[in-house]
Design an enzyme around this catalytic site. Sequence first.
Site, PDB file in Angstrom:
ATOM      1  N   SER A 671       0.847  -1.195   0.000  1.00 42.09           N
ATOM      2  CA  SER A 671       0.000   0.000   0.000  1.00 42.09           C
ATOM      3  C   SER A 671       0.886   1.250   0.000  1.00 42.09           C
ATOM      4  O   SER A 671       1.678   1.444  -0.923  1.00 42.09           O
ATOM      5  CB  SER A 671      -0.945  -0.034   1.195  1.00 42.09           C
ATOM      6  OG  SER A 671      -1.973   0.919   1.056  1.00 42.09           O
ATOM      7  N   ASP A 762      -8.934  -5.500  -5.473  1.00 39.10           N
ATOM      8  CA  ASP A 762      -8.542  -4.396  -4.597  1.00 39.10           C
ATOM      9  C   ASP A 762      -9.294  -3.126  -5.010  1.00 39.10           C
ATOM     10  O   ASP A 762      -9.160  -2.659  -6.139  1.00 39.10           O
ATOM     11  CB  ASP A 762      -7.032  -4.178  -4.717  1.00 39.10           C
ATOM     12  CG  ASP A 762      -6.483  -3.175  -3.716  1.00 39.10           C
ATOM     13  OD1 ASP A 762      -7.285  -2.489  -3.049  1.00 39.10           O
ATOM     14  OD2 ASP A 762      -5.250  -3.082  -3.603  1.00 39.10           O
ATOM     15  N   HIS A 794      -7.320  -5.703  -0.968  1.00 46.06           N
ATOM     16  CA  HIS A 794      -6.119  -4.926  -0.691  1.00 46.06           C
ATOM     17  C   HIS A 794      -5.155  -5.643   0.252  1.00 46.06           C
ATOM     18  O   HIS A 794      -3.940  -5.561   0.091  1.00 46.06           O
ATOM     19  CB  HIS A 794      -6.532  -3.570  -0.095  1.00 46.06           C
ATOM     20  CG  HIS A 794      -5.418  -2.587  -0.013  1.00 46.06           C
ATOM     21  ND1 HIS A 794      -4.683  -2.200  -1.106  1.00 46.06           N
ATOM     22  CD2 HIS A 794      -4.897  -1.897   1.058  1.00 46.06           C
ATOM     23  CE1 HIS A 794      -3.771  -1.315  -0.740  1.00 46.06           C
ATOM     24  NE2 HIS A 794      -3.874  -1.125   0.570  1.00 46.06           N
TER      25      HIS A 794
END
Length: 819
Positions: A671, A762, A794
Amino acid sequence: MVAICSGLRSYSITAAAHIYPSASSACARAPTTGSRRSISKLSLYSKVMASDHASGGLPSGMDPSMLDEYASQSKLLQEFFKIPSIGKAWIFNSKNENTSRAMVSIGQSDLLANKKRNFLLSSHISKSASKSVSFQWSPFPIEISGVSAAVPSPSGEKLLLVRNAEDDSPTKLEIWGPCQLENEIHIAQSVHGSLYTDGWFEGISWNQEETLIAYVAEEPPQPKPEFNDSGYRKEGSSQKDCKSWKGQGDWEEDWGETYSKKRIPALFVANISSGEVRVVKGITRSLSVGQVIWAPSSSYSLVFVAWSDDNGFQETPRKLGIKYCYNRPCALYAAPDPFKEDDDKPSTDSNKGDTTAMVKLTAELSSAFFPRFSPDGKYLAFISAKSAVDSGAHNATNSMHKIDWPADGKVEGSFSVDDVVPIIASPQFGGFPGIYCSSLLRSPWLSDGRTMILSSVWGSKEAVLFVNVVSGEVSRVSPQDSDYSWNVLALDNNNILAVSSSLVTPPQMYYGFEASHTDKSCRWDWQEIPSPFPKPSDKVSSLLANHKFSVLKIPIGNASDELPDGAKLPFEALFVSCKDSASSPTIVVLHGGPHTVYPSSYSKSLAFLHAQGYNLLVVNYRGSLGFGEEALQSLPGNIGSQDVNDVLTALEFVINKGLIDASRVAVVGGSHGGFLTTHLIGQAPETFVAAAARNPVCNLSLMVGTTDIPEWCFLEIYGKEAKNCFTESPSADILTQFYQKSPISHISKVKTPTLFLLGAKDLRVPVSNGLQFARTLKERGVETKTIVFPEDMHGLDKPRSDYESFLNIGVWFKKYTSK
């Protein structure tokens, strides 16, 4: 406490001796059918891989030169996956103050089933006058199969098991008493859908009499247009008709990542005797409810949190992603119990002309959640993320507040909200940095009715805190001289059951007694509880023992005078070192968020990496949780520069100290950690020999139009000015700014071999971000490898995806860090 007996097994609660692979454990004497089955599954998994290789056809993308390494690491990683994790715990008092009973939930990954298996383990607790404690664990745990949530009643005499349906079947609520099923409530989809058990909207609460259960579940399906051979049917029918079909109707906003298939959370109450379920009326569909609890005697028996869907630009109706996002405005409300008699219902509001079914309790605060009533019902304490809401940062320093609950139970007019623990801007050296709280116990109170025990982040560690809601006193009750992370599991009257771990030490339970308490400090004595779990294998134990860890203070170089004092303080990095660290390869590990933190607690994934002879440098750059609000708020508006420089500063720090080999450094992050990873290999192209990025943010100009959190892009690029320029249709100038602050703007300089691990579903950082960067690297001749997990979101947290991603990270790094 509910007696877990063999009779439960007919309801898919099965004996789970196979969680204990050690022959020396108590469970080895239990029936071993499950154990043999588990071992055979793992063996089969290995045999399938071996047969594929023996057939001569290597899997796509497999490097033949790394085949033996792949097989070796896959076997080692399975050893780490076998280690069970400790989840929740409950302790129930008995008539004898020297004895009590505990129940602990345990989790273990099942790679073949691609899910996490859950177990319950019970214990009898005996306490002596000399402040020593003894736990007598049951010989083996009980697996709870097909259960979404298990919630004991306050007394421990009843147990609710929630079985959410995966299709249109009814949801089941099972009410268990001692060794028997007392009631099974089947709830049709026309009443409500699955119960929320996500840890955020989730709210399952027994009333004190243990006759009613309040909970949050998906609202029933909304009507959809129906068609047949004649066109639109004006009057729908509940009868199935093979000559008709339902259309889609209008699209509705959802709460994004992990919630895209969930309907609006609504509030319900079930009578466990009659099986009747009633909805709490009067809550508009523009509010999503969660975290319900029962209030003391009052006409308004239910207190809950509600989030408005007005999150768009200038408060237009728009649901933004809420997973990990504490900056969504929310408030506490009170509503009546729908089972109360009509004459107990609130009066009619003449201004609205209908029944006023709820009261807003925190009208003056932009955020209020985790409500908890004191045992005597005098106080309603709660956490607030008002700093996150007001600033726009997705997480920030929390505050704690309380409401004096009316003694007569009349919930009328406005409520005065008192501050208990304020937001800490800049902590004194080593001092309390503020509250960073991601959960609260259902009953977090000591017997004085004024003291809460909770877990919070304190720098790079997790700590157990003592908070007096009357005086505002805050103390750390977990050992102050320990760099380990501590989390509270349950309270036993005034004693604490906690779990402690480190990056090199698997979780271990401890029992705490208060030893002394003054106005300025309190001290607790901790006794290690003999673990009911088998120790890790000899191989894993040996590998972990070869490492140690420390918390490094990294000074800020050339700090700008414009920075607030809190942002000039040193940040921290966790350093896991081999015995010969100076000649060993090193992995730089970067957390996402960016407003989260990598605590010093045990992680099987990181343990797997350092067990292969790596040092780890885990950097909690400025902007991380746990260091005060000024340090955190210094990052928005400066991503891609301040955070990148902090990582390079930490790396330079350990190199200058002679702790690592600077020629063999790899970097991994997910991320925002992936944002930093891909920035670093572009901005410092000679520094890293290999990189791995999990669902990385690579191009903000691409992400802003497809993510469930578009306002995050504005906040992290523009800082405090973000709220003035956030729009669903950014201008060309804004998109240019997004591009220039993104890793892709440095891609022409990248030459580091990079592994990409992406989730096809995601919604936070859509897969197109990572794919664009990976394709561009290939276009430029940089060695890359990309794995896309088709069913993952995610977090890439499905067991198989987690396993395969870290296996490939391990092999990828071994290939490029070996001499």
